[in-house]
Write an enzyme that holds these catalytic residues in place. Structure first.
Site, PDB file in Angstrom:
ATOM      1  N   GLY A 178      38.884  57.676  47.126  1.00  0.00           N
ATOM      2  CA  GLY A 178      39.191  56.907  45.932  1.00  0.00           C
ATOM      3  C   GLY A 178      40.673  56.885  45.656  1.00  0.00           C
ATOM      4  O   GLY A 178      41.434  57.643  46.249  1.00  0.00           O
ATOM      5  N   GLY A 181      44.499  60.038  41.502  1.00  0.00           N
ATOM      6  CA  GLY A 181      44.340  60.362  40.092  1.00  0.00           C
ATOM      7  C   GLY A 181      42.968  60.116  39.516  1.00  0.00           C
ATOM      8  O   GLY A 181      42.776  60.163  38.306  1.00  0.00           O
ATOM      9  N   GLY A 183      40.352  61.984  40.142  1.00  0.00           N
ATOM     10  CA  GLY A 183      39.632  63.240  39.927  1.00  0.00           C
ATOM     11  C   GLY A 183      38.985  63.820  41.168  1.00  0.00           C
ATOM     12  O   GLY A 183      38.055  64.615  41.057  1.00  0.00           O
ATOM     13  N   THR A 185      40.285  65.933  43.506  1.00  0.00           N
ATOM     14  CA  THR A 185      40.562  67.360  43.587  1.00  0.00           C
ATOM     15  C   THR A 185      39.784  68.114  42.507  1.00  0.00           C
ATOM     16  O   THR A 185      39.183  69.160  42.759  1.00  0.00           O
ATOM     17  CB  THR A 185      42.077  67.600  43.440  1.00  0.00           C
ATOM     18  OG1 THR A 185      42.755  66.805  44.424  1.00  0.00           O
ATOM     19  CG2 THR A 185      42.431  69.045  43.642  1.00  0.00           C
ATOM     20  N   HIS A 401      36.489  34.404  36.994  1.00  0.00           N
ATOM     21  CA  HIS A 401      36.221  34.242  38.411  1.00  0.00           C
ATOM     22  C   HIS A 401      34.925  34.967  38.808  1.00  0.00           C
ATOM     23  O   HIS A 401      34.036  34.391  39.421  1.00  0.00           O
ATOM     24  CB  HIS A 401      37.423  34.782  39.202  1.00  0.00           C
ATOM     25  CG  HIS A 401      37.280  34.721  40.679  1.00  0.00           C
ATOM     26  ND1 HIS A 401      37.935  33.784  41.446  1.00  0.00           N
ATOM     27  CD2 HIS A 401      36.563  35.474  41.546  1.00  0.00           C
ATOM     28  CE1 HIS A 401      37.621  33.970  42.714  1.00  0.00           C
ATOM     29  NE2 HIS A 401      36.787  35.003  42.808  1.00  0.00           N
ATOM     30  N   GLU A 402      34.822  36.223  38.408  1.00  0.00           N
ATOM     31  CA  GLU A 402      33.647  37.003  38.822  1.00  0.00           C
ATOM     32  C   GLU A 402      32.382  36.488  38.145  1.00  0.00           C
ATOM     33  O   GLU A 402      31.320  36.430  38.771  1.00  0.00           O
ATOM     34  CB  GLU A 402      33.861  38.493  38.519  1.00  0.00           C
ATOM     35  CG  GLU A 402      35.013  39.146  39.276  1.00  0.00           C
ATOM     36  CD  GLU A 402      34.916  38.994  40.790  1.00  0.00           C
ATOM     37  OE1 GLU A 402      33.797  38.883  41.319  1.00  0.00           O
ATOM     38  OE2 GLU A 402      35.975  38.955  41.453  1.00  0.00           O
ATOM     39  N   HIS A 405      31.045  33.563  40.091  1.00  0.00           N
ATOM     40  CA  HIS A 405      30.207  33.964  41.239  1.00  0.00           C
ATOM     41  C   HIS A 405      28.799  34.315  40.767  1.00  0.00           C
ATOM     42  O   HIS A 405      27.807  33.918  41.365  1.00  0.00           O
ATOM     43  CB  HIS A 405      30.773  35.225  41.903  1.00  0.00           C
ATOM     44  CG  HIS A 405      31.972  35.007  42.774  1.00  0.00           C
ATOM     45  ND1 HIS A 405      31.996  34.083  43.784  1.00  0.00           N
ATOM     46  CD2 HIS A 405      33.184  35.632  42.792  1.00  0.00           C
ATOM     47  CE1 HIS A 405      33.186  34.144  44.396  1.00  0.00           C
ATOM     48  NE2 HIS A 405      33.923  35.072  43.812  1.00  0.00           N
ATOM     49  N   ASP A 478      37.343  34.460  49.326  1.00  0.00           N
ATOM     50  CA  ASP A 478      36.113  33.668  49.204  1.00  0.00           C
ATOM     51  C   ASP A 478      36.215  32.407  50.052  1.00  0.00           C
ATOM     52  O   ASP A 478      35.255  31.999  50.710  1.00  0.00           O
ATOM     53  CB  ASP A 478      35.902  33.210  47.753  1.00  0.00           C
ATOM     54  CG  ASP A 478      35.802  34.372  46.792  1.00  0.00           C
ATOM     55  OD1 ASP A 478      35.371  35.446  47.225  1.00  0.00           O
ATOM     56  OD2 ASP A 478      36.156  34.189  45.607  1.00  0.00           O
TER      57      ASP A 478
HETATM   58  P1  ADP Z   1      43.008  63.006  42.684  1.00  0.00           P
HETATM   59  O1  ADP Z   1      42.762  64.253  43.451  1.00  0.00           O
HETATM   60  O2  ADP Z   1      41.878  62.023  42.780  1.00  0.00           O
HETATM   61  O3  ADP Z   1      44.311  62.358  42.980  1.00  0.00           O
HETATM   62  P2  ADP Z   1      43.114  64.821  40.502  1.00  0.00           P
HETATM   63  O4  ADP Z   1      41.782  65.461  40.569  1.00  0.00           O
HETATM   64  O5  ADP Z   1      44.251  65.567  41.079  1.00  0.00           O
HETATM   65  O6  ADP Z   1      43.036  63.378  41.143  1.00  0.00           O
HETATM   66  O7  ADP Z   1      43.415  64.457  38.982  1.00  0.00           O
HETATM   67  C1  ADP Z   1      44.585  64.860  38.328  1.00  0.00           C
HETATM   68  C2  ADP Z   1      44.288  65.232  36.882  1.00  0.00           C
HETATM   69  O8  ADP Z   1      43.876  64.076  36.147  1.00  0.00           O
HETATM   70  C3  ADP Z   1      43.134  66.188  36.753  1.00  0.00           C
HETATM   71  O9  ADP Z   1      43.557  67.501  36.863  1.00  0.00           O
HETATM   72  C4  ADP Z   1      42.610  65.868  35.359  1.00  0.00           C
HETATM   73  O10 ADP Z   1      43.387  66.478  34.369  1.00  0.00           O
HETATM   74  C5  ADP Z   1      42.815  64.389  35.266  1.00  0.00           C
HETATM   75  N1  ADP Z   1      41.628  63.642  35.693  1.00  0.00           N
HETATM   76  C6  ADP Z   1      41.543  62.823  36.770  1.00  0.00           C
HETATM   77  N2  ADP Z   1      40.321  62.295  36.879  1.00  0.00           N
HETATM   78  C7  ADP Z   1      39.590  62.804  35.860  1.00  0.00           C
HETATM   79  C8  ADP Z   1      38.227  62.638  35.433  1.00  0.00           C
HETATM   80  N3  ADP Z   1      37.386  61.832  36.097  1.00  0.00           N
HETATM   81  N4  ADP Z   1      37.815  63.312  34.341  1.00  0.00           N
HETATM   82  C9  ADP Z   1      38.660  64.114  33.677  1.00  0.00           C
HETATM   83  N5  ADP Z   1      39.945  64.307  34.027  1.00  0.00           N
HETATM   84  C10 ADP Z   1      40.420  63.661  35.095  1.00  0.00           C
HETATM   85 ZN    ZN Z   2      35.794  35.785  44.489  1.00  0.00          ZN
HETATM   86 MG    MG Z   3      44.054  65.158  44.706  1.00  0.00          MG
END
Ligand code: ADP
Ligand code: ZN
Ligand code: MG
Length: 596
Positions: A178, A181, A183, A185, A401-402, A405, A478
């Protein structure tokens, strides 16, 4: 999870199948045998026999036919006699590894020693103030589907016996995929926290060092550590740092060190049993560059998508991060969720923190809504630079657009159902998407369905025209697909009566896919093909526009809802699409390709 069905088999059948080399694995229980067929022998793979009396000659038979023997640990002592006979075959390695339980990871570090950090999760009921609290699923919000998939992994780590008993195989490796940021990790940590097992975490970039061979030996070391601590989770973050496709890339013929490290990783993954209790979790935001070998069965064979959240997901994430922050009464997180389309979890966490910083700077006791608006401007400015969010006008265009479709698709034949519309930007380039799911397996596409699909593909572009009187570049994919489809109808499927069933292009192996190469032909035939392709696209486009003009109010209403919610699915979507009406000539066009 997909539940495995377990079928009954007689003892005689079992013996026959063993002799026919069809059995992959057998679990010998005191009074019955559970066994699994090799994947090639049918869909039903799990069998169990009724109570078996004398099993004395089974081990020898199994050994003779290379069947893996699994001994359930809960009645290991009852099986001791059998084990004595079988140890020499080496088939019990997995079980033995499982028996070597937690020995907390030492952290001796040196060249060749992995820097994996082990977080043993503390007893959750005894967490004292100041000691490290573990991340759990409650800390991760808005990614319910990913969580659901990972719950299975947690369950396995907690209660492996249940799964082994039934002969179920868990994936060895789960790959979290994904945008940054979202989530990934955090989720990996939550899995370890929920399962209450050690979490060995390492960033793949740490493997790649200056000296050749160091990375590989670190990988080896990591897996040795993991096996000693099983059940446990090994988390490899930023997997793309070592997992890039081999061969391509560097002008000097590839990066030896990285390749060696990758090869070592592959070897290690193949070398441990899926029942050893070590579960590998990887994360990447660039799945497309990973070496395909990593995604093969028995390696990272399950991918879990961790996507940007929709409105309700964003609200949940905001609530999670608002937990420790003092908020004034006027703060409306729901309103913030509406205005943060395209934000990932980390951006939302950042938003809350920025707002809190601003409140503190203004010597307020709690965060007020004005702080949020100011924080919003900062965060958005940062995101716009990375071109990760859409302007309001762009969002509106994508929404219409969506919906275009979806409305056209709902009226066309072919047994597919519009299941979901989303305007949450997706990983690679897609600004929105409409998901159609087939109601049954299909191997042929009928003429009318093909026309219907053409109109559906052009429905996005048509909606932009109907709503705004002008078009955007967003329909290029498309248009490409529609052109390919129309061309194949004429040149390969012989669906143009003017030409008849003559193949004008080389056959392609895959159904409705692949490139077409036209057969050498006279200029006249080529011109006729072009005319027919153009004509069928033109007509499909006109039909799509007619549909949307007739359903203009529905188009507006659905686009508005989509702009609010980011996602339309389920009953709400169905109820709306049920209101769509087809223009009078639609059936004739579908049947004949003409409107008269
Ligand atoms: P990734 O590994 O996908 O780049 P991280 O897990 O490092 O993202 O996310 C960084 C921070 O952002 C997390 O420590 C948290 O504080 C916040 N965060 C990211 N996604 C979420 C989520 N789905 N729910 C709650 N906090 C999130
Ligand atoms: Zn389209
Ligand atoms: Mg990460």
């Amino acid at each position: 999870m997909k539940t495995a069905t377990i079928a009954q088999a007689t003892y005689g059948t079992f013996v026959e199948q063993v002799k026919a080399q069809k059995v992959q694995r057998a679990t010998l229980r005191p009074h019955r045998i559970d066994y699994t067929l090799k994947p090639t022998f049918g869909f039903k793979r799990f069998y169990t026999t009724p109570p078996v009396g004398n099993t004395d000659d089974i081990p020898a038979l199994l050994r003779q036919h290379q069947v893996d023997v699994v001994t359930p640990p809960d009645n290991a002592s009852a099986m001791a006699g059998l084990m004595g006979l079988l140890l020499s075959t080496g088939a019990l390695m997995g079980t033995v590894a499982w028996a070597l339980k937690n020995s907390p990871g030492g952290s001796a570090m040196g060249v060749g020693k992995t820097k994996a950090r082990t977080y043993s999760s503390p007893n959750p009921t005894k967490t004292k103030r100041g000691s490290k609290t573990t991340v759990t699923f409650a800390d991760v919000a808005g990614v319910d589907e990913a969580k659901q998939e990972l719950k299975e992994v947690v369950d396995f780590l907690k209660d492996g016996a249940k799964y082994r008993k039934i002969g179920a195989k868990l994936p060895k490796g789960v790959l979290l995929v994904g945008p940054p940021g979202t989530g990934k990790t955090l989720l990996a940590k939550a899995v370890a926290g929920e399962a209450n097992v050690p979490f060995l975490s390492v960033a793949a970039s740490e493997f790649v060092e200056l000296y050749v061979g160091v990375g590989a030996s670190r990988v080896r070391d990591l897996f040795n550590k993991a096996k000693k601590q099983a059940p446990c989770i090994v988390f490899i973050d930023e997997l793309d740092a070592i997992g890039k496709s081999r061969g391509g890339g560097s002008p000097h013929g590839g990066n030896d060190e990285r390749e060696q490290t990758l090869n070592q990783l592959l070897t290690e993954m193949d070398g441990f049993d899926e029942n050893s209790g070590v579960i590998l979790v990887g994360a990447t935001n660039r799945p497309e560059i990973l070496d395909p070998a990593l995604k093969r069965a028995g390696r990272f064979d399950r991918q879990v998508l961790v996507d940007r959240p929709d409105r309700s997901g964003r609200l949940e994430i905001l609530q999670v991060h608002a937990r420790g922050v003092l908020m004034a009464e006027d703060v409306d997180l729901g309103a913030m969720a509406v205005q943060t389309s395209g934000f990932a979890g980390a951006d939302l966490a950042n938003l809350i923190n920025e707002a809190a910083l601003l409140a503190a700077r203004h010597d307020r006791e709690a965060v007020i809504m004005a702080d949020f608006y100011e924080a919003m401007e900062r965060v958005v400015a940062g995101l716009e630079k990375k071109s990760r969010i859409l302007s309001p006008m762009e969002r509106k265009t994508v929404a219409y657009h969506e919906v275009g479709h979806a409305i056209v698709g709902a009226l066309m034949p072919g047994g597919t159902k519009v299941a979901k519309i989303s305007i949450v930007p997706r990983g690679k380039g897609a600004l929105g998407y409409t998901m159609q799911t087939p109601q049954e397996d299909r191997y042929l596409m009928l003429e009318d369905e093909l026309r219907g699909q053409l109109a559906t593909l052009l429905g996005g572009r048509a909606a932009e025209e109907v709503a705004f009187g002008k078009v955007s570049s967003g329909a290029s994919d498309d248009i490409q697909k529609a052109t390919d489809l129309a061309e194949r109808a004429v040149t390969q499927y012989g669906m143009a009566p003017e030409l008849g069933p003559i193949a004008f292009a080389h056959n392609q192996s895959d159904f409705l896919g692949g490139d077409t190469t036209r057969r050498p032909m006279g200029g006249e035939a080529a011109a006729e093909i072009d005319r027919l392709v153009k004509q069928s696209i033109h007509q499909a486009h006109e039909v799509a526009k007619a549909v949307l003009m007739l359903n203009r109010e529905l188009l507006d209403a659905m686009a508005q809802t989509l702009l609010q919610e980011d996602v339309l699915a389920g009953e709400q979507l169905k109820d709306m699409l049920d209101q769509a009406q087809a223009p009078v000539n639609t059936q004739i066009w579908l049947a004949k390709g003409r409107v008269v």
